[in-house]
Design a protein around this motif. Sequence first.
Motif, PDB file in Angstrom:
ATOM      1  N   LEU A   1      -3.479  32.241  -8.970  1.00  0.00           N
ATOM      2  CA  LEU A   1      -2.435  33.013  -8.282  1.00  0.00           C
ATOM      3  C   LEU A   1      -2.997  33.651  -7.009  1.00  0.00           C
ATOM      4  O   LEU A   1      -2.314  33.739  -5.988  1.00  0.00           O
ATOM      5  N   LYS A   2      -4.256  34.057  -7.078  1.00  0.00           N
ATOM      6  CA  LYS A   2      -4.921  34.621  -5.885  1.00  0.00           C
ATOM      7  C   LYS A   2      -4.891  33.606  -4.731  1.00  0.00           C
ATOM      8  O   LYS A   2      -4.525  33.941  -3.602  1.00  0.00           O
ATOM      9  N   LEU A   3      -5.243  32.360  -5.032  1.00  0.00           N
ATOM     10  CA  LEU A   3      -5.263  31.346  -3.969  1.00  0.00           C
ATOM     11  C   LEU A   3      -3.853  31.082  -3.434  1.00  0.00           C
ATOM     12  O   LEU A   3      -3.652  30.927  -2.220  1.00  0.00           O
ATOM     13  N   LEU A   4      -2.889  31.029  -4.334  1.00  0.00           N
ATOM     14  CA  LEU A   4      -1.516  30.763  -3.875  1.00  0.00           C
ATOM     15  C   LEU A   4      -0.971  31.934  -3.051  1.00  0.00           C
ATOM     16  O   LEU A   4      -0.205  31.726  -2.106  1.00  0.00           O
ATOM     17  N   ARG A   5      -1.395  33.150  -3.389  1.00  0.00           N
ATOM     18  CA  ARG A   5      -0.969  34.299  -2.558  1.00  0.00           C
ATOM     19  C   ARG A   5      -1.596  34.217  -1.173  1.00  0.00           C
ATOM     20  O   ARG A   5      -0.952  34.534  -0.164  1.00  0.00           O
ATOM     21  N   VAL A   6      -2.846  33.760  -1.107  1.00  0.00           N
ATOM     22  CA  VAL A   6      -3.487  33.593   0.206  1.00  0.00           C
ATOM     23  C   VAL A   6      -2.692  32.576   1.032  1.00  0.00           C
ATOM     24  O   VAL A   6      -2.406  32.796   2.219  1.00  0.00           O
ATOM     25  N   ILE A   7      -2.318  31.476   0.395  1.00  0.00           N
ATOM     26  CA  ILE A   7      -1.560  30.442   1.125  1.00  0.00           C
ATOM     27  C   ILE A   7      -0.227  31.026   1.623  1.00  0.00           C
ATOM     28  O   ILE A   7       0.180  30.797   2.764  1.00  0.00           O
ATOM     29  N   ARG A   8       0.414  31.825   0.773  1.00  0.00           N
ATOM     30  CA  ARG A   8       1.689  32.429   1.203  1.00  0.00           C
ATOM     31  C   ARG A   8       1.462  33.355   2.402  1.00  0.00           C
ATOM     32  O   ARG A   8       2.224  33.334   3.363  1.00  0.00           O
ATOM     33  N   ARG A   9       0.398  34.142   2.337  1.00  0.00           N
ATOM     34  CA  ARG A   9       0.133  35.062   3.457  1.00  0.00           C
ATOM     35  C   ARG A   9      -0.180  34.295   4.740  1.00  0.00           C
ATOM     36  O   ARG A   9       0.223  34.689   5.841  1.00  0.00           O
ATOM     37  N   LEU A  10      -0.943  33.205   4.603  1.00  0.00           N
ATOM     38  CA  LEU A  10      -1.243  32.390   5.788  1.00  0.00           C
ATOM     39  C   LEU A  10       0.054  31.893   6.415  1.00  0.00           C
ATOM     40  O   LEU A  10       0.243  31.939   7.631  1.00  0.00           O
ATOM     41  N   ASN A  11       0.962  31.430   5.555  1.00  0.00           N
ATOM     42  CA  ASN A  11       2.235  30.906   6.048  1.00  0.00           C
ATOM     43  C   ASN A  11       3.051  31.999   6.742  1.00  0.00           C
ATOM     44  O   ASN A  11       3.660  31.774   7.777  1.00  0.00           O
ATOM     45  N   ASP A  12       3.032  33.178   6.129  1.00  0.00           N
ATOM     46  CA  ASP A  12       3.913  34.244   6.632  1.00  0.00           C
ATOM     47  C   ASP A  12       3.381  34.920   7.879  1.00  0.00           C
ATOM     48  O   ASP A  12       4.147  35.580   8.579  1.00  0.00           O
ATOM     49  N   THR A  13       2.089  34.793   8.143  1.00  0.00           N
ATOM     50  CA  THR A  13       1.524  35.597   9.224  1.00  0.00           C
ATOM     51  C   THR A  13       0.904  34.784  10.358  1.00  0.00           C
ATOM     52  O   THR A  13       0.379  35.374  11.297  1.00  0.00           O
ATOM     53  N   GLY A  14       0.948  33.468  10.283  1.00  0.00           N
ATOM     54  CA  GLY A  14       0.338  32.672  11.360  1.00  0.00           C
ATOM     55  C   GLY A  14       1.295  31.615  11.867  1.00  0.00           C
ATOM     56  O   GLY A  14       2.409  31.473  11.366  1.00  0.00           O
ATOM     57  N   PRO A  15       0.856  30.853  12.865  1.00  0.00           N
ATOM     58  CA  PRO A  15       1.743  29.870  13.495  1.00  0.00           C
ATOM     59  C   PRO A  15       1.967  28.590  12.685  1.00  0.00           C
ATOM     60  O   PRO A  15       2.959  27.889  12.899  1.00  0.00           O
ATOM     61  N   ILE A  16       1.039  28.269  11.768  1.00  0.00           N
ATOM     62  CA  ILE A  16       1.157  27.001  11.044  1.00  0.00           C
ATOM     63  C   ILE A  16       2.048  27.181   9.830  1.00  0.00           C
ATOM     64  O   ILE A  16       2.019  28.223   9.173  1.00  0.00           O
ATOM     65  N   ARG A  17       2.834  26.155   9.519  1.00  0.00           N
ATOM     66  CA  ARG A  17       3.637  26.182   8.302  1.00  0.00           C
ATOM     67  C   ARG A  17       2.810  25.585   7.151  1.00  0.00           C
ATOM     68  O   ARG A  17       2.227  24.502   7.292  1.00  0.00           O
ATOM     69  N   TYR A  18       2.754  26.292   6.030  1.00  0.00           N
ATOM     70  CA  TYR A  18       2.027  25.825   4.848  1.00  0.00           C
ATOM     71  C   TYR A  18       3.019  25.455   3.761  1.00  0.00           C
ATOM     72  O   TYR A  18       3.938  26.218   3.472  1.00  0.00           O
ATOM     73  N   VAL A  19       2.797  24.327   3.115  1.00  0.00           N
ATOM     74  CA  VAL A  19       3.565  23.952   1.928  1.00  0.00           C
ATOM     75  C   VAL A  19       2.618  24.081   0.733  1.00  0.00           C
ATOM     76  O   VAL A  19       1.624  23.361   0.645  1.00  0.00           O
ATOM     77  N   PRO A  20       2.882  25.023  -0.185  1.00  0.00           N
ATOM     78  CA  PRO A  20       1.923  25.314  -1.251  1.00  0.00           C
ATOM     79  C   PRO A  20       2.046  24.399  -2.460  1.00  0.00           C
ATOM     80  O   PRO A  20       3.142  24.114  -2.931  1.00  0.00           O
ATOM     81  N   THR A  21       0.892  23.965  -2.959  1.00  0.00           N
ATOM     82  CA  THR A  21       0.838  23.110  -4.156  1.00  0.00           C
ATOM     83  C   THR A  21      -0.103  23.737  -5.190  1.00  0.00           C
ATOM     84  O   THR A  21      -1.228  24.130  -4.853  1.00  0.00           O
ATOM     85  N   PHE A  22       0.369  23.799  -6.428  1.00  0.00           N
ATOM     86  CA  PHE A  22      -0.449  24.308  -7.532  1.00  0.00           C
ATOM     87  C   PHE A  22      -1.301  23.168  -8.096  1.00  0.00           C
ATOM     88  O   PHE A  22      -0.785  22.140  -8.526  1.00  0.00           O
ATOM     89  N   LEU A  23      -2.622  23.350  -8.053  1.00  0.00           N
ATOM     90  CA  LEU A  23      -3.554  22.332  -8.552  1.00  0.00           C
ATOM     91  C   LEU A  23      -4.500  22.966  -9.590  1.00  0.00           C
ATOM     92  O   LEU A  23      -5.722  22.848  -9.508  1.00  0.00           O
ATOM     93  N   GLY A  24      -3.908  23.641 -10.558  1.00  0.00           N
ATOM     94  CA  GLY A  24      -4.728  24.238 -11.628  1.00  0.00           C
ATOM     95  C   GLY A  24      -5.490  23.176 -12.409  1.00  0.00           C
ATOM     96  O   GLY A  24      -6.571  23.436 -12.947  1.00  0.00           O
ATOM     97  N   ALA A  25      -4.944  21.960 -12.467  1.00  0.00           N
ATOM     98  CA  ALA A  25      -5.632  20.861 -13.160  1.00  0.00           C
ATOM     99  C   ALA A  25      -6.463  20.062 -12.154  1.00  0.00           C
ATOM    100  O   ALA A  25      -6.214  18.888 -11.885  1.00  0.00           O
ATOM    101  N   HIS A  26      -7.459  20.744 -11.579  1.00  0.00           N
ATOM    102  CA  HIS A  26      -8.343  20.118 -10.583  1.00  0.00           C
ATOM    103  C   HIS A  26      -9.674  19.745 -11.223  1.00  0.00           C
ATOM    104  O   HIS A  26     -10.349  18.816 -10.791  1.00  0.00           O
TER     105      HIS A  26
END
Length: 415
Positions: free
Chosen positions: A160-185
């Motif tokens: 969840l920590k990593l996915l929150r980072v991805i959300r923050r990156l999306n919300d605060t920078g110019p690039i659009r991020y599409v988040p994917t959950f890869l818990g089974a890595h």
Amino acid sequence: MNPTVVVGCSQLVTLAGPPRPRIREEMRYLAVVENGAMWIENGRVVRTGTRAEIEPLITAETHVIDAKGCAVLPGFVDAHTHPVFGGNRADEFEKRAAGATYQEIAAASGGIRSTVRKTRDATEDSLQAAARRYEEWFLRGGTTTIEAKSGYGLTLDDELKLLRVIRRLNDTGPIRYVPTFLGAHEIPDEFRGRPADYVDLVLDEMLPAARHLAAYCDVFCEPGIFSIDQSRTILSRAKSLGYGLRLHADQLSLSGGAQLAAELGAATADHLERADAAGIAALASAAVQPVLLPASVYALGSNLYPDARAMIDAGLAIVLATDFNPGSSPTPSMAIVLSLASTHLRMSPAEAISAATINAAWSLGLGPETGSLEPGKRADFVIHDCADWREIGYFFGVEHPRAVYTGGVLAYSRA
Ligand code: NIG
Ligand code: FE
């Protein structure tokens, strides 16, 4: 916001065409306007055409961007990355140069598991700062949309920590991020010897909890990591929760990952270096898009590239992506991926551009939003420092972009 016009494009590479992923010979047609210009309002493309068609619309209020004789293309859509991780693996790079293989290093507790240990130790803020540095690299290379996977946390809280980072990156920078959950890595250290318990944790706790933060679910389907049956169980549950599906398939061994992606109706099957004719036929029967990652083949020192020609012949809407990650593919460069596509996958430069833009956008459900320069779409575009778009993959190791715009706003410009 005043209307904006882009003038002085030696070539405006629009990729205009049918509103769906491009296949077969469609991939060779980029809808290039010579001496092109583009009209933008409220961050969206309103009109493209020749200079003679567009320039008469200019008034004193128009904001004019002069491409100064350069080629203008849609921003790249990088549909497979792992950009949030602690530390790096320069030490393993050195070991592999001395002859150790990626699999040997992984078996000795290195590889993904070593990045997991560093990522768990890192704070959300420090992960965010590291990812911002990589984001700058993506942007400088002309990428404006990124699919971003979790997968280096492997506990509920760390994923969840990593996915929150991805959300923050999306919300605060110019690039659009599409988040994917890869818990089974990977099976984390504390679950070694009891992988079924880890699969249960993914199913019962992680998948429901990550749903509000991730659009897609991915699994590293590989014998010894997650088997076909385990992958099927995880992805089926994800599907029932409303995730779209992606899958690391047939990368290091041929295990039927392509067939599984087809069976489950996944959006994409990624890697596919070892996929055979039956796997390719299965993908075609279910219109699964292959995401090919030649930079990871290159960076692992392998020569086993996926059979892109067979996939194009089978009518598959190929996507090209970097697989940016600290192990198998430490590059954010879509230009290098374009180079590898033409030198090692025998894709024409035009096929490679289609795969890196419009087809990638459709694979993320963003076909109506980005990936081409057509009326109604977000004005995500790049002014490259060349007059002929084919130079982007041809002169490799060069960062071609002079300026990058997302939603019509300047996000990066070369000093
Ligand atoms: O796509 N194959 C699994 N995952 C990544 C590698 C991640 C890593 O080495 O850290 C890949 O190649
Ligand atoms: Fe990957």
